[in-house]
Design a protein around this motif. Structure first.
Motif, PDB file in Angstrom:
ATOM      1  N   PHE A   1      -2.702   1.646 -10.669  1.00 34.04           N
ATOM      2  CA  PHE A   1      -1.501   0.768 -10.848  1.00 34.04           C
ATOM      3  C   PHE A   1      -0.640   1.056  -9.683  1.00 34.04           C
ATOM      4  CE2 PHE A   1       2.907   0.318 -12.509  1.00 34.04           C
ATOM      5  CZ  PHE A   1       2.736  -1.329 -12.556  1.00 34.04           C
ATOM      6  N   LEU A   2      -0.303   2.440  -9.439  1.00 37.37           N
ATOM      7  CA  LEU A   2       0.535   2.518  -8.275  1.00 37.37           C
ATOM      8  C   LEU A   2      -0.027   2.184  -7.028  1.00 37.37           C
ATOM      9  CD1 LEU A   2       1.533   6.364  -9.535  1.00 37.37           C
ATOM     10  CD2 LEU A   2       2.997   4.434  -9.475  1.00 37.37           C
ATOM     11  N   ILE A   3      -1.262   2.504  -6.775  1.00 35.13           N
ATOM     12  CA  ILE A   3      -1.926   2.003  -5.491  1.00 35.13           C
ATOM     13  C   ILE A   3      -1.707   0.504  -5.262  1.00 35.13           C
ATOM     14  CG2 ILE A   3      -4.090   1.875  -4.235  1.00 35.13           C
ATOM     15  CD1 ILE A   3      -4.739   4.467  -5.490  1.00 35.13           C
ATOM     16  N   VAL A   4      -1.837  -0.280  -6.283  1.00 39.05           N
ATOM     17  CA  VAL A   4      -1.830  -1.753  -6.264  1.00 39.05           C
ATOM     18  C   VAL A   4      -0.425  -2.093  -5.920  1.00 39.05           C
ATOM     19  CG1 VAL A   4      -2.102  -3.811  -7.647  1.00 39.05           C
ATOM     20  CG2 VAL A   4      -3.857  -2.149  -7.776  1.00 39.05           C
ATOM     21  N   VAL A   5       0.626  -1.382  -6.789  1.00 39.74           N
ATOM     22  CA  VAL A   5       1.961  -1.980  -6.302  1.00 39.74           C
ATOM     23  C   VAL A   5       2.313  -1.364  -5.148  1.00 39.74           C
ATOM     24  CG1 VAL A   5       4.323  -1.493  -7.342  1.00 39.74           C
ATOM     25  CG2 VAL A   5       2.551  -1.716  -8.974  1.00 39.74           C
TER      26      VAL A   5
ATOM     27  N   VAL B   1      12.992  -9.510  -5.148  1.00 37.83           N
ATOM     28  CA  VAL B   1      11.717  -8.943  -5.334  1.00 37.83           C
ATOM     29  C   VAL B   1      11.458  -7.382  -5.047  1.00 37.83           C
ATOM     30  CG1 VAL B   1       9.389  -9.354  -4.835  1.00 37.83           C
ATOM     31  CG2 VAL B   1      10.868 -11.301  -5.244  1.00 37.83           C
ATOM     32  N   LEU B   2      11.903  -7.141  -3.695  1.00 40.73           N
ATOM     33  CA  LEU B   2      11.794  -5.634  -3.060  1.00 40.73           C
ATOM     34  C   LEU B   2      12.285  -4.746  -4.240  1.00 40.73           C
ATOM     35  CD1 LEU B   2      12.631  -5.885   0.875  1.00 40.73           C
ATOM     36  CD2 LEU B   2      10.320  -5.280  -0.259  1.00 40.73           C
ATOM     37  N   ALA B   3      13.458  -4.993  -4.792  1.00 32.49           N
ATOM     38  CA  ALA B   3      14.122  -3.998  -5.786  1.00 32.49           C
ATOM     39  C   ALA B   3      13.073  -4.000  -6.862  1.00 32.49           C
ATOM     40  CB  ALA B   3      15.198  -4.648  -6.183  1.00 32.49           C
ATOM     41  N   LEU B   4      12.691  -5.185  -7.310  1.00 34.53           N
ATOM     42  CA  LEU B   4      11.734  -5.103  -8.696  1.00 34.53           C
ATOM     43  C   LEU B   4      10.633  -4.370  -8.217  1.00 34.53           C
ATOM     44  CD1 LEU B   4      11.999  -8.916  -9.935  1.00 34.53           C
ATOM     45  CD2 LEU B   4      12.929  -6.754 -11.116  1.00 34.53           C
ATOM     46  N   LEU B   5       9.643  -4.323  -7.201  1.00 36.60           N
ATOM     47  CA  LEU B   5       8.515  -3.729  -6.657  1.00 36.60           C
ATOM     48  C   LEU B   5       9.127  -2.256  -6.734  1.00 36.60           C
ATOM     49  CD1 LEU B   5       6.947  -5.996  -4.306  1.00 36.60           C
ATOM     50  CD2 LEU B   5       6.009  -5.728  -6.410  1.00 36.60           C
ATOM     51  N   ASN B   6      10.158  -1.970  -6.134  1.00 38.34           N
ATOM     52  CA  ASN B   6      10.502  -0.571  -6.170  1.00 38.34           C
ATOM     53  C   ASN B   6      10.864   0.059  -7.247  1.00 38.34           C
ATOM     54  OD1 ASN B   6      10.227   0.064  -3.271  1.00 38.34           O
ATOM     55  ND2 ASN B   6      12.239  -0.972  -3.057  1.00 38.34           N
TER      56      ASN B   6
ATOM     57  N   ALA C   1       6.513   3.747 -12.841  1.00 39.21           N
ATOM     58  CA  ALA C   1       5.297   4.291 -13.056  1.00 39.21           C
ATOM     59  C   ALA C   1       5.139   5.649 -12.517  1.00 39.21           C
ATOM     60  CB  ALA C   1       4.580   3.261 -12.201  1.00 39.21           C
ATOM     61  N   VAL C   2       5.762   5.919 -11.457  1.00 40.39           N
ATOM     62  CA  VAL C   2       5.976   7.524 -11.267  1.00 40.39           C
ATOM     63  C   VAL C   2       6.404   8.354 -12.291  1.00 40.39           C
ATOM     64  CG1 VAL C   2       6.732   9.172  -9.566  1.00 40.39           C
ATOM     65  CG2 VAL C   2       5.658   6.852  -8.644  1.00 40.39           C
ATOM     66  N   LEU C   3       7.574   7.844 -12.814  1.00 37.91           N
ATOM     67  CA  LEU C   3       8.215   8.654 -13.911  1.00 37.91           C
ATOM     68  C   LEU C   3       7.258   8.778 -15.185  1.00 37.91           C
ATOM     69  CD1 LEU C   3      11.890   7.578 -13.711  1.00 37.91           C
ATOM     70  CD2 LEU C   3      11.064   9.709 -13.014  1.00 37.91           C
ATOM     71  N   ALA C   4       6.689   7.774 -15.503  1.00 32.89           N
ATOM     72  CA  ALA C   4       5.979   7.645 -16.738  1.00 32.89           C
ATOM     73  C   ALA C   4       4.646   8.541 -16.508  1.00 32.89           C
ATOM     74  CB  ALA C   4       5.369   6.167 -16.866  1.00 32.89           C
ATOM     75  N   TRP C   5       4.037   8.538 -15.230  1.00 34.29           N
ATOM     76  CA  TRP C   5       2.985   9.400 -14.855  1.00 34.29           C
ATOM     77  C   TRP C   5       3.486  10.743 -14.935  1.00 34.29           C
ATOM     78  CZ3 TRP C   5       1.794  11.933  -9.924  1.00 34.29           C
ATOM     79  CH2 TRP C   5       0.593  12.399  -9.926  1.00 34.29           C
ATOM     80  N   ALA C   6       4.598  11.192 -14.371  1.00 39.61           N
ATOM     81  CA  ALA C   6       5.022  12.581 -14.384  1.00 39.61           C
ATOM     82  C   ALA C   6       5.309  13.173 -15.795  1.00 39.61           C
ATOM     83  CB  ALA C   6       6.252  12.700 -13.534  1.00 39.61           C
TER      84      ALA C   6
END
Length: 56
Positions: free
Chosen positions: A4-8, A36-41, A47-52
């Motif tokens: 998911f992180l790679i796709v985003v 849109v840039l803010a939403l993607l970021n 996702a990084v926080l959830a993964w951590a």
């Protein structure tokens, strides 16, 4: 989760490339593009926080 992180991240890079092409052609970037840039970021950050948290 890593996929998911790679796709985003790829989507973010592609979107940034489109915006750069807009600027190179001398066109203005529409205000919605920043949203849109803010939403993607935000998606990447969440996702990084959830993964951590999940990897603890």
């Amino acid at each position: 989760m890593l996929y998911f992180l790679i796709v985003v991240a790829v989507l973010l890079l592609a979107y940034a490339a489109v915006l750069v092409s807009f600027v190179k052609r001398g066109r203005k970037i529409p205000p919605q593009a920043y949203l849109v840039l803010a939403l993607l970021n935000g998606l990447i950050l969440a996702a990084v926080l959830a993964w951590a948290i999940a990897s603890r």
